[in-house]
Every structure is written in C-alpha cells, then in structure tokens.
Motif scaffolding. Structure first.
Motif, PDB file in Angstrom:
ATOM      1  N   MET A   1      38.404   8.674   8.601  1.00 49.94           N
ATOM      2  CA  MET A   1      38.358   7.618   7.609  1.00 49.94           C
ATOM      3  C   MET A   1      36.917   7.268   7.227  1.00 49.94           C
ATOM      4  SD  MET A   1      40.076   3.815   7.711  1.00 49.94           S
ATOM      5  CE  MET A   1      39.092   3.277   9.104  1.00 49.94           C
ATOM      6  N   ASN A   2      36.061   7.142   8.236  1.00 51.42           N
ATOM      7  CA  ASN A   2      34.665   6.809   7.966  1.00 51.42           C
ATOM      8  C   ASN A   2      33.975   7.884   7.138  1.00 51.42           C
ATOM      9  OD1 ASN A   2      34.859   4.410   9.338  1.00 51.42           O
ATOM     10  ND2 ASN A   2      34.103   5.248  11.276  1.00 51.42           N
ATOM     11  N   ALA A   3      34.276   9.155   7.444  1.00 56.29           N
ATOM     12  CA  ALA A   3      33.661  10.254   6.708  1.00 56.29           C
ATOM     13  C   ALA A   3      34.052  10.200   5.233  1.00 56.29           C
ATOM     14  CB  ALA A   3      34.081  11.597   7.316  1.00 56.29           C
ATOM     15  N   TYR A   4      35.350  10.003   4.977  1.00 54.92           N
ATOM     16  CA  TYR A   4      35.798   9.942   3.577  1.00 54.92           C
ATOM     17  C   TYR A   4      35.234   8.706   2.889  1.00 54.92           C
ATOM     18  CZ  TYR A   4      38.606   9.872  -0.625  1.00 54.92           C
ATOM     19  OH  TYR A   4      38.997   9.846  -1.947  1.00 54.92           O
ATOM     20  N   ALA A   5      35.198   7.577   3.585  1.00 58.00           N
ATOM     21  CA  ALA A   5      34.681   6.346   2.991  1.00 58.00           C
ATOM     22  C   ALA A   5      33.230   6.515   2.545  1.00 58.00           C
ATOM     23  CB  ALA A   5      34.800   5.185   3.984  1.00 58.00           C
ATOM     24  N   GLU A   6      32.422   7.182   3.369  1.00 62.29           N
ATOM     25  CA  GLU A   6      31.016   7.382   3.017  1.00 62.29           C
ATOM     26  C   GLU A   6      30.869   8.305   1.813  1.00 62.29           C
ATOM     27  OE1 GLU A   6      28.280   5.869   4.116  1.00 62.29           O
ATOM     28  OE2 GLU A   6      29.683   4.594   5.207  1.00 62.29           O
ATOM     29  N   ILE A   7      31.650   9.382   1.795  1.00 59.49           N
ATOM     30  CA  ILE A   7      31.593  10.319   0.666  1.00 59.49           C
ATOM     31  C   ILE A   7      32.085   9.657  -0.600  1.00 59.49           C
ATOM     32  CG2 ILE A   7      32.631  12.436  -0.251  1.00 59.49           C
ATOM     33  CD1 ILE A   7      32.478  13.578   2.597  1.00 59.49           C
ATOM     34  N   ALA A   8      33.161   8.870  -0.487  1.00 59.83           N
ATOM     35  CA  ALA A   8      33.708   8.182  -1.649  1.00 59.83           C
ATOM     36  C   ALA A   8      32.716   7.166  -2.204  1.00 59.83           C
ATOM     37  CB  ALA A   8      35.020   7.496  -1.277  1.00 59.83           C
ATOM     38  N   ARG A   9      32.066   6.423  -1.320  1.00 63.16           N
ATOM     39  CA  ARG A   9      31.077   5.441  -1.761  1.00 63.16           C
ATOM     40  C   ARG A   9      29.929   6.129  -2.488  1.00 63.16           C
ATOM     41  NH1 ARG A   9      30.082   3.325   2.818  1.00 63.16           N
ATOM     42  NH2 ARG A   9      31.423   1.493   2.636  1.00 63.16           N
ATOM     43  N   ALA A  10      29.481   7.243  -1.957  1.00 66.38           N
ATOM     44  CA  ALA A  10      28.389   7.980  -2.598  1.00 66.38           C
ATOM     45  C   ALA A  10      28.819   8.511  -3.969  1.00 66.38           C
ATOM     46  CB  ALA A  10      27.939   9.134  -1.706  1.00 66.38           C
ATOM     47  N   ALA A  11      30.071   8.975  -4.069  1.00 68.06           N
ATOM     48  CA  ALA A  11      30.574   9.498  -5.341  1.00 68.06           C
ATOM     49  C   ALA A  11      30.654   8.404  -6.399  1.00 68.06           C
ATOM     50  CB  ALA A  11      31.947  10.139  -5.140  1.00 68.06           C
ATOM     51  N   VAL A  12      31.104   7.227  -5.989  1.00 69.14           N
ATOM     52  CA  VAL A  12      31.173   6.088  -6.902  1.00 69.14           C
ATOM     53  C   VAL A  12      29.772   5.709  -7.382  1.00 69.14           C
ATOM     54  CG1 VAL A  12      31.634   3.608  -7.006  1.00 69.14           C
ATOM     55  CG2 VAL A  12      33.362   5.173  -6.082  1.00 69.14           C
ATOM     56  N   ASP A  13      28.841   5.600  -6.452  1.00 68.28           N
ATOM     57  CA  ASP A  13      27.466   5.252  -6.817  1.00 68.28           C
ATOM     58  C   ASP A  13      26.855   6.296  -7.747  1.00 68.28           C
ATOM     59  OD1 ASP A  13      27.607   2.989  -5.277  1.00 68.28           O
ATOM     60  OD2 ASP A  13      26.559   3.847  -3.555  1.00 68.28           O
ATOM     61  N   ARG A  14      27.127   7.569  -7.458  1.00 71.57           N
ATOM     62  CA  ARG A  14      26.583   8.650  -8.287  1.00 71.57           C
ATOM     63  C   ARG A  14      27.131   8.589  -9.704  1.00 71.57           C
ATOM     64  NH1 ARG A  14      27.572  12.253  -4.930  1.00 71.57           N
ATOM     65  NH2 ARG A  14      29.561  13.027  -5.721  1.00 71.57           N
ATOM     66  N   LEU A  15      28.436   8.338  -9.842  1.00 75.10           N
ATOM     67  CA  LEU A  15      29.022   8.254 -11.179  1.00 75.10           C
ATOM     68  C   LEU A  15      28.420   7.093 -11.962  1.00 75.10           C
ATOM     69  CD1 LEU A  15      32.548   8.942 -12.350  1.00 75.10           C
ATOM     70  CD2 LEU A  15      31.600   6.706 -12.900  1.00 75.10           C
ATOM     71  N   ILE A  16      28.327   5.942 -11.323  1.00 77.29           N
ATOM     72  CA  ILE A  16      27.777   4.767 -12.010  1.00 77.29           C
ATOM     73  C   ILE A  16      26.325   4.998 -12.412  1.00 77.29           C
ATOM     74  CG2 ILE A  16      27.118   2.347 -11.677  1.00 77.29           C
ATOM     75  CD1 ILE A  16      29.606   2.075  -9.881  1.00 77.29           C
ATOM     76  N   THR A  17      25.581   5.701 -11.559  1.00 81.42           N
ATOM     77  CA  THR A  17      24.156   5.924 -11.822  1.00 81.42           C
ATOM     78  C   THR A  17      23.912   7.009 -12.863  1.00 81.42           C
ATOM     79  OG1 THR A  17      23.617   5.272  -9.558  1.00 81.42           O
ATOM     80  CG2 THR A  17      21.951   6.539 -10.761  1.00 81.42           C
ATOM     81  N   THR A  18      24.642   8.121 -12.765  1.00 78.75           N
ATOM     82  CA  THR A  18      24.322   9.293 -13.596  1.00 78.75           C
ATOM     83  C   THR A  18      25.125   9.394 -14.888  1.00 78.75           C
ATOM     84  OG1 THR A  18      25.933  10.766 -12.519  1.00 78.75           O
ATOM     85  CG2 THR A  18      23.750  10.571 -11.501  1.00 78.75           C
ATOM     86  N   GLN A  19      26.246   8.693 -14.993  1.00 82.89           N
ATOM     87  CA  GLN A  19      27.118   8.880 -16.153  1.00 82.89           C
ATOM     88  C   GLN A  19      27.084   7.726 -17.144  1.00 82.89           C
ATOM     89  OE1 GLN A  19      28.654  11.987 -16.598  1.00 82.89           O
ATOM     90  NE2 GLN A  19      27.182  12.263 -14.909  1.00 82.89           N
TER      91      GLN A  19
END
Length: 243
Positions: A1-19
């Motif tokens: 769960m922690n592994a997915y949560a960290e990856i998901a958080r990074a993906a959300v941040d990346r989308l908001i930042t780059t798109q």
C-alpha cells in the motif's frame, strides 16, 4: 500500500506540474465550443470509459457533455448485449463509425478522447472521424506507453491537444519480485486530468462573462429539477445513459 501511495502521489504531482499548459489550452478550446452552443463529446473504451464518464452527468461537472461508448450500440442501437462483451471489440474497424451514427453530433461539438494506450482501432478511428468532420480532439493518454508501443497512428499523434496522464508502459506501476507489476495509474491521473480540464473550462467561461452550466447534485434540494430544466435545452444531444 505504501509503495503504491508514494507512486500515485508522485504521478499526481507530476501531472499537475507538467500538464498545466496542455490542460489550459484544452480548457480554452472546450470553453469556446460550449459558448458557441457545442457539446463536449467524451469517449473512451476499456477502463478509459471511467475517465470519459467523469466528464458526464457529474455533480460539479459540465452539463453540455455527452458520453460516447461501445455500450451505445445496445442502448441506442439494435446490437445484442452478447455482441459487445468481447473485450477485443475495441480493436475492430468500423466500431467507432457505428457509435457515431447513433449520436446527435453537431459542428460546434468538441471531443475529449481517453485511452491509456491510444492505439486501439475504435479509438483511432473515432479521432479520425471527428477530425474529418472538422472537430477538435483533446487526448488524455500515456505518452510513455505510446512511445514504447510504437503503434501508428496513435491518439498521441492525432489529437489537437495531448494531456499526458503520466502512466508507464503497461499502466501498472509497482514492481513485484517476479518482475510483474500491479497498481495502475491511468484511471487516477486520467480522472484528475478530466476535472482539471473542467476547472479550466469554468475559469475561461467566467473570464469571458459566460455563465458555466454545471450540474448540481441531484441529492440536494431542487438539484434534479434544475439540472433537468437545463438538459432539456440540449435534447438528445446529451444522453446520460447510466451516468
């Protein structure tokens, strides 16, 4: 769960930042189309139907938005349910044209097409149909998957504006000891991209002095009646189906 949560958080941040730039451009296009009397036509196959559905019939979402889907062949056509249950149907030529023929699509409309892989025939042909009729197309797709798959044409190549959902090749993001992966990202980031797009549409319309038409929750006093009154303006152009 922690592994997915960290990856998901990074993906959300990346989308908001780059798109941001792509989403802002898409928002302007959609706002212009809706202000001109158009409808947002949202389309996706497979699990990307969930991203398209997020744009349709949603409390806080845009009222002039219609979902196109393979299920329409049953809902609005004469296809039998058993005939659309094959998950490979989205790879067959001619499916998009059959869906198109059942909808009231007008010149002012604009398309948002969601597909993580972006290469299945029913997606590519829908984009080509829309553009051949003069419609702008916004894509929500994975650039990494499209690049690795090397399928041409793809949604990422064809669309007028591309929003990268940031999902990896194959969508699943968390590695397991045997080399397989779990934890898809495209639904999470795709839905976020869809709602950021709606936010940009609302902002653009307000800035232009146009009142955005958004749903009120049907579970609040008067919400259903108010929504229905606005929907009547669009008739069969906006079909909620099971939205």
């Amino acid at each position: 769960m922690n592994a997915y949560a960290e990856i998901a958080r990074a993906a959300v941040d990346r989308l908001i930042t780059t798109q941001r730039e792509a989403i802002a451009e898409a928002g302007r296009l959609v706002a212009d189309a809706l202000t001109a009397g158009g409808v947002l036509q949202a389309y996706g196959t497979g699990h990307s139907r969930g991203v398209a559905l997020e744009l349709v019939g949603r409390a806080g979402g845009l009222i002039p938005a219609n979902q196109l889907a393979i299920r329409d062949l049953v809902y609005y056509g004469d296809t039998k349910v058993a005939d659309i249950l094959d998950p490979l149907l989205e790879r067959e030529s001619g499916v998009a044209e059959r869906i198109w023929a059942l909808a009231d699509i007008r010149p002012e409309d604009i398309f948002v097409v969601a597909s993580n892989s972006g290469g299945n025939t029913a997606v590519v042909e829908m984009v080509q149909l829309a553009q051949s009729h003069g419609h702008k197309v916004i894509a929500i797709t994975s650039i990494d998957h499209a690049t690795a798959a090397k399928r041409s044409p793809s949604l990422a190549e064809l669309a007028d504006v591309v929003i990268d959902n940031g999902a990896p090749w194959g969508d699943a993001a968390v590695p397991m000891p045997d080399g397989d992966r779990f934890g898809p990202l495209s639904g999470l980031t795709g839905v976020l991209a869809a709602n950021l797009l709606v936010a940009e549409v609302v902002a653009a319309q307000l800035a232009a002095g146009t009142q955005p038409l958004v749903y009120r929750s049907a579970n609040t006093p008067g919400g259903y009646e108010r929504n229905a009154e606005i929907l009547r303006q669009y008739g069969g152009r906006v079909r909620l189906g099971d939205a």
